[in-house]
Design a protein around this motif. Structure first.
Motif, PDB file in Angstrom:
ATOM      1  N   VAL A  44      54.419  36.707  35.988  1.00  0.00           N
ATOM      2  CA  VAL A  44      53.873  35.577  36.287  1.00  0.00           C
ATOM      3  C   VAL A  44      53.516  35.315  37.812  1.00  0.00           C
ATOM      4  CG1 VAL A  44      53.218  33.310  35.870  1.00  0.00           C
ATOM      5  CG2 VAL A  44      54.362  34.640  34.060  1.00  0.00           C
ATOM      6  N   LEU A  45      54.288  35.362  38.745  1.00  0.00           N
ATOM      7  CA  LEU A  45      54.038  35.014  39.987  1.00  0.00           C
ATOM      8  C   LEU A  45      53.449  36.166  40.569  1.00  0.00           C
ATOM      9  CD1 LEU A  45      57.374  33.416  40.980  1.00  0.00           C
ATOM     10  CD2 LEU A  45      55.365  32.369  40.354  1.00  0.00           C
ATOM     11  N   SER A  46      53.372  37.333  40.287  1.00  0.00           N
ATOM     12  CA  SER A  46      52.831  38.627  40.933  1.00  0.00           C
ATOM     13  C   SER A  46      51.373  38.461  40.698  1.00  0.00           C
ATOM     14  CB  SER A  46      53.480  39.786  40.369  1.00  0.00           C
ATOM     15  OG  SER A  46      52.714  39.853  38.842  1.00  0.00           O
ATOM     16  N   LEU A  47      50.729  37.627  39.826  1.00  0.00           N
ATOM     17  CA  LEU A  47      49.421  37.425  39.967  1.00  0.00           C
ATOM     18  C   LEU A  47      49.006  36.523  41.142  1.00  0.00           C
ATOM     19  CD1 LEU A  47      48.784  37.044  36.031  1.00  0.00           C
ATOM     20  CD2 LEU A  47      48.099  38.907  37.405  1.00  0.00           C
ATOM     21  N   GLY A  48      49.538  36.270  41.898  1.00  0.00           N
ATOM     22  CA  GLY A  48      49.170  35.498  43.069  1.00  0.00           C
ATOM     23  C   GLY A  48      48.747  34.046  42.931  1.00  0.00           C
ATOM     24  N   GLY A  49      49.386  33.422  41.864  1.00  0.00           N
ATOM     25  CA  GLY A  49      48.702  31.954  41.753  1.00  0.00           C
ATOM     26  C   GLY A  49      47.519  31.833  40.988  1.00  0.00           C
ATOM     27  N   CYS A  50      47.070  32.770  40.396  1.00  0.00           N
ATOM     28  CA  CYS A  50      45.667  32.727  39.345  1.00  0.00           C
ATOM     29  C   CYS A  50      46.127  32.117  38.079  1.00  0.00           C
ATOM     30  CB  CYS A  50      45.074  34.152  39.494  1.00  0.00           C
ATOM     31  SG  CYS A  50      45.979  35.478  38.474  1.00  0.00           S
ATOM     32  N   ILE A  51      47.384  31.996  37.583  1.00  0.00           N
ATOM     33  CA  ILE A  51      47.454  31.611  36.217  1.00  0.00           C
ATOM     34  C   ILE A  51      48.310  30.596  36.255  1.00  0.00           C
ATOM     35  CG2 ILE A  51      47.178  33.861  35.403  1.00  0.00           C
ATOM     36  CD1 ILE A  51      49.915  34.353  35.157  1.00  0.00           C
ATOM     37  N   SER A  52      48.667  29.872  35.301  1.00  0.00           N
ATOM     38  CA  SER A  52      49.371  28.790  35.026  1.00  0.00           C
ATOM     39  C   SER A  52      49.762  28.375  33.573  1.00  0.00           C
ATOM     40  CB  SER A  52      48.694  27.569  35.599  1.00  0.00           C
ATOM     41  OG  SER A  52      49.340  26.303  35.396  1.00  0.00           O
ATOM     42  N   VAL A  81      35.811  29.897  37.194  1.00  0.00           N
ATOM     43  CA  VAL A  81      34.490  30.096  37.371  1.00  0.00           C
ATOM     44  C   VAL A  81      34.082  31.354  37.013  1.00  0.00           C
ATOM     45  CG1 VAL A  81      32.365  30.217  38.512  1.00  0.00           C
ATOM     46  CG2 VAL A  81      34.010  28.344  38.794  1.00  0.00           C
ATOM     47  N   THR A  82      34.775  32.571  37.544  1.00  0.00           N
ATOM     48  CA  THR A  82      34.601  33.875  37.374  1.00  0.00           C
ATOM     49  C   THR A  82      34.967  34.589  36.172  1.00  0.00           C
ATOM     50  OG1 THR A  82      35.215  34.248  39.821  1.00  0.00           O
ATOM     51  CG2 THR A  82      35.021  36.164  38.317  1.00  0.00           C
ATOM     52  N   VAL A  83      36.061  34.046  35.692  1.00  0.00           N
ATOM     53  CA  VAL A  83      36.552  34.394  34.048  1.00  0.00           C
ATOM     54  C   VAL A  83      35.576  33.943  33.113  1.00  0.00           C
ATOM     55  CG1 VAL A  83      38.322  34.146  32.350  1.00  0.00           C
ATOM     56  CG2 VAL A  83      39.001  34.833  34.840  1.00  0.00           C
ATOM     57  N   GLY A  84      35.391  32.496  33.264  1.00  0.00           N
ATOM     58  CA  GLY A  84      34.308  31.974  32.270  1.00  0.00           C
ATOM     59  C   GLY A  84      32.930  32.611  32.274  1.00  0.00           C
ATOM     60  N   ALA A  85      32.405  32.847  33.233  1.00  0.00           N
ATOM     61  CA  ALA A  85      31.156  33.676  33.422  1.00  0.00           C
ATOM     62  C   ALA A  85      31.250  35.073  32.911  1.00  0.00           C
ATOM     63  CB  ALA A  85      30.519  33.455  34.746  1.00  0.00           C
ATOM     64  N   GLN A 137      45.620  41.799  32.350  1.00  0.00           N
ATOM     65  CA  GLN A 137      45.981  42.243  33.612  1.00  0.00           C
ATOM     66  C   GLN A 137      45.679  43.689  33.765  1.00  0.00           C
ATOM     67  OE1 GLN A 137      49.665  40.985  34.648  1.00  0.00           O
ATOM     68  NE2 GLN A 137      49.583  41.658  36.848  1.00  0.00           N
ATOM     69  N   GLY A 138      46.322  44.524  32.994  1.00  0.00           N
ATOM     70  CA  GLY A 138      46.419  46.059  33.054  1.00  0.00           C
ATOM     71  C   GLY A 138      45.039  46.435  33.048  1.00  0.00           C
ATOM     72  N   LEU A 139      44.061  46.279  32.521  1.00  0.00           N
ATOM     73  CA  LEU A 139      42.491  46.755  32.635  1.00  0.00           C
ATOM     74  C   LEU A 139      42.025  46.045  33.852  1.00  0.00           C
ATOM     75  CD1 LEU A 139      41.570  46.687  29.014  1.00  0.00           C
ATOM     76  CD2 LEU A 139      42.229  48.601  30.187  1.00  0.00           C
ATOM     77  N   GLY A 140      42.446  44.933  34.309  1.00  0.00           N
ATOM     78  CA  GLY A 140      41.468  44.179  35.384  1.00  0.00           C
ATOM     79  C   GLY A 140      40.267  43.606  34.855  1.00  0.00           C
ATOM     80  N   ALA A 141      40.267  43.295  33.722  1.00  0.00           N
ATOM     81  CA  ALA A 141      38.926  42.837  33.027  1.00  0.00           C
ATOM     82  C   ALA A 141      39.215  41.734  31.903  1.00  0.00           C
ATOM     83  CB  ALA A 141      38.292  44.143  32.487  1.00  0.00           C
ATOM     84  N   ILE A 185      36.557  42.338  36.658  1.00  0.00           N
ATOM     85  CA  ILE A 185      36.212  41.128  37.726  1.00  0.00           C
ATOM     86  C   ILE A 185      37.150  41.300  38.975  1.00  0.00           C
ATOM     87  CG2 ILE A 185      35.150  39.649  36.041  1.00  0.00           C
ATOM     88  CD1 ILE A 185      37.865  38.116  35.736  1.00  0.00           C
ATOM     89  N   GLY A 186      36.776  40.989  39.839  1.00  0.00           N
ATOM     90  CA  GLY A 186      37.533  41.004  41.070  1.00  0.00           C
ATOM     91  C   GLY A 186      38.397  39.835  41.432  1.00  0.00           C
ATOM     92  N   ALA A 187      38.015  38.772  40.709  1.00  0.00           N
ATOM     93  CA  ALA A 187      38.795  37.408  41.023  1.00  0.00           C
ATOM     94  C   ALA A 187      39.238  36.613  39.722  1.00  0.00           C
ATOM     95  CB  ALA A 187      38.234  36.323  41.828  1.00  0.00           C
ATOM     96  N   VAL A 188      40.350  36.238  39.648  1.00  0.00           N
ATOM     97  CA  VAL A 188      40.877  35.500  38.191  1.00  0.00           C
ATOM     98  C   VAL A 188      40.856  34.165  38.577  1.00  0.00           C
ATOM     99  CG1 VAL A 188      42.537  35.506  36.616  1.00  0.00           C
ATOM    100  CG2 VAL A 188      41.976  37.801  37.949  1.00  0.00           C
TER     101      VAL A 188
END
Length: 205
Positions: free
Chosen positions: A23-31, A182-186, A145-149, A176-179
């Motif tokens: 979980v931490l490896s995602l760089g803080g993008c999840i919670s 706003v980016t995920v929702g759009a 996460q595996g697909l980056g999509a 998508i480039g950022a998780v």
């Protein structure tokens, strides 16, 4: 000989930290929880009836769109991040205004109404009469996460009176480039609309 309580607590903390490494490896993008989001996400249909447009028909000629069934990870307002087949986290601060199944049902209904020109109803409105019924299961609606999509996967079922039941799987994804919320929702909004357009074309066949 028994272990000292302090040593046992330290070992427990190390185990917990190790188990959370993915979980931490995602760089803080999840919670897994936390403060209230700054905004609520929703879905809007690209194809929708024009303002003031009307449709009239009997219930038997209408399309009834049911709220899709979902798996447990989607039966809530958070946006899942699929880390593996057995691990799921959530996009930080990303919260839907309603459960994804209801929001997706709205996009399906608007798209069907715009593309078919037929009256589209909610099941609650129909009473005992039935026309064409569109239902199904929303299997994926989040970030992989595996697909980056982001991925939307929907098993659609069409039931027409006196005709065989039809079922087909629809899926769309968008890298998508950022998780972030706003980016995920759009991206999920665009992907949901592509799936809805495919379902509308298929159901009319």
């Amino acid at each position: 000989m028994s272990h000292h309580p302090t040593s046992q607590m330290r070992r427990t903390l190390v185990a917990l930290i190790a188990s959370g490494a993915a979980v931490l490896s995602l760089g803080g993008c999840i919670s897994l929880g936390g403060k209230a989001p700054a905004q609520l996400l929703t879905l809007t249909a690209d194809a929708a009836p024009n303002a003031g447009s009307m449709a009239q028909s009997t219930v038997r000629d209408a399309i009834i769109v049911e709220v899709p069934t979902v798996e447990r990870t989607l039966d809530q307002v958070r946006v899942p991040v699929h880390i593996s087949d057995s691990a799921v986290a959530y996009v930080a601060d990303a919260v839907w205004a309603d459960k994804p199944a209801r929001l997706f049902r709205g996009v399906l209904a608007e798209t069907l109404a715009a593309k078919s020109g037929r009256l589209v109803l909610d099941q609650v409105e129909t009473g005992s009469e039935r026309g064409m019924m569109l239902s199904g299961q929303l299997l994926r609606f989040g970030y992989d996460q595996g697909l980056g999509a982001v991925v939307v996967r929907f098993d659609a079922v069409v039931r027409n009176p006196g005709a065989p039941l039809r079922k087909q799987r629809f899926e769309a994804s968008e890298q998508i480039g950022a998780v972030d919320a706003v980016t995920v929702g759009a991206a999920l909004n665009r992907t949901a609309n592509r799936v809805a357009a495919d379902v509308a074309a298929w159901s009319a066949g």
